[in-house]
Design an enzyme around this catalytic site. Sequence first.
Site, mmCIF file in Angstrom:
data_model
loop_
_atom_site.group_PDB
_atom_site.id
_atom_site.type_symbol
_atom_site.label_atom_id
_atom_site.label_comp_id
_atom_site.label_asym_id
_atom_site.label_seq_id
_atom_site.Cartn_x
_atom_site.Cartn_y
_atom_site.Cartn_z
ATOM 1 N N ALA A 88 0.836 -1.211 0.000
ATOM 2 C CA ALA A 88 0.000 0.000 0.000
ATOM 3 C C ALA A 88 0.862 1.248 0.000
ATOM 4 O O ALA A 88 0.562 2.236 -0.683
ATOM 5 C CB ALA A 88 -0.931 -0.004 1.212
ATOM 6 N N ASP A 89 1.953 1.200 0.758
ATOM 7 C CA ASP A 89 2.874 2.335 0.815
ATOM 8 C C ASP A 89 3.570 2.573 -0.517
ATOM 9 O O ASP A 89 4.062 3.676 -0.775
ATOM 10 C CB ASP A 89 3.943 2.092 1.887
ATOM 11 C CG ASP A 89 3.523 2.591 3.259
ATOM 12 O OD1 ASP A 89 2.705 3.522 3.328
ATOM 13 O OD2 ASP A 89 4.025 2.057 4.264
ATOM 14 N N MET A 90 3.667 1.556 -1.359
ATOM 15 C CA MET A 90 4.352 1.692 -2.644
ATOM 16 C C MET A 90 3.371 1.968 -3.784
ATOM 17 O O MET A 90 3.721 2.650 -4.747
ATOM 18 C CB MET A 90 5.132 0.410 -2.954
ATOM 19 C CG MET A 90 6.145 0.020 -1.898
ATOM 20 S SD MET A 90 7.481 1.208 -1.729
ATOM 21 C CE MET A 90 8.443 0.808 -3.172
#
Length: 415
Positions: free
Chosen positions: A183-185
């Site tokens: 999700a962070d990427m």
Amino acid sequence: MTEATRERPLEGLRVIDLTRALAGPYATLLLAGLGAEVIKVEDPKGGDLARDNSPYVGRDGITVERKHDDDVSISHLTRARGKLGVSLNLKSPEAKEVFLDLVRTADIVVENFTAGTADRLGVGYEAAKAANPRIIYCSLSGFGATAPEGGKAMDIIIQALSGAMYASGGPGEPPVRIGIPIADMLAPVFSVIGILSALEQRHRTGVGQHIDVSMLGALTSFVAIENWSAMAAAGMQARTGLTVQRLSPFGVFECADGYVAVVAVHEKLAQGLFRAMGRPELSDDPRFSNRDSRVANAVVLEETINGWSRQHSVAHVVAALEAQGVPVAPVRHPEDALIDPRVVARHEAVPVAHPSYGSQVDLRTAGIPIVFSDADTGFDDVTPIQVGEHNDRVLTTTLGYDAERIAALRERGVI
């Protein structure tokens, strides 16, 4: 344009980076690698949260704990590449003036505060727009800039809420956290798509706009590419672990010394798999003789394949399937993947090291996985090792502040 003089695609653009941790910094890292000048703004009292992420690299090599003041978190070292670092105490009214001066010189602002925080600090879109109507302002948050507060949006929280964590497990097994911060990427990639789209629109209209990307929305949109309701209505298992039973045979199979990924969806591929197994007669078995039958009998088929693959090494299984034209690959450790000659040659995984001490091991990190026919990618040779390392350079060169004003800002704790 010759190879030696090729520019990067975003040369000449300036980004004011208010981000921290991973999602926002990865978005601005992509912009930096594509050639934009990125000015990273950090809190003078501690800087980016990633600065305290273990492990560290320094004079003693790689360590779990920071042993020296100049040890650097590898997380920060990789995420801050190619960025100029300034420090601003955004709770200070004078800092807002400095921020708006930066905005007047800039094309893009990126922030990933909790929804509403930028506005409360006076550095939100409306303030930036008033200073520079051409500004493209990207807000990357957990749940959306206008969504009701949903708590802290860490990657694992978004994996849980999006359904991705549940979908990754097998029947009756616990949920599985995806092993990379997906999700962070993913949200930053959508942020960059939005920024580049807004730049194109600005070419036509002359004005900027606000871009709002949520981590939950980005990851959920990927989860939604599978039709879970339809599978449930058809009686298919949603959670199939290492395989995708609606495409059977498709998935990861165990070998005597590791695992392989295999795709044998279509008739020709399935028949090739059966020949590689030494079981060509399976093509005539009513349970496996066509695609729908293989899907209907996926559990039995997967057990049969595993019964064969477990008797052989990864190398044997890969060679046998490749000889039949069946897509197959060994499941590699990330360290092996990062030194694949193909990704190394294309600069998709690149070396990284402490600027003063290097590294005792071959540290590699993310490059820019885009190859242009007439442009380059890569990072300027700057990294803010210390908080506010480039204060004087940016405030003098970019904003034209004199030494007296900079000294006063420093004395009052603004920088």
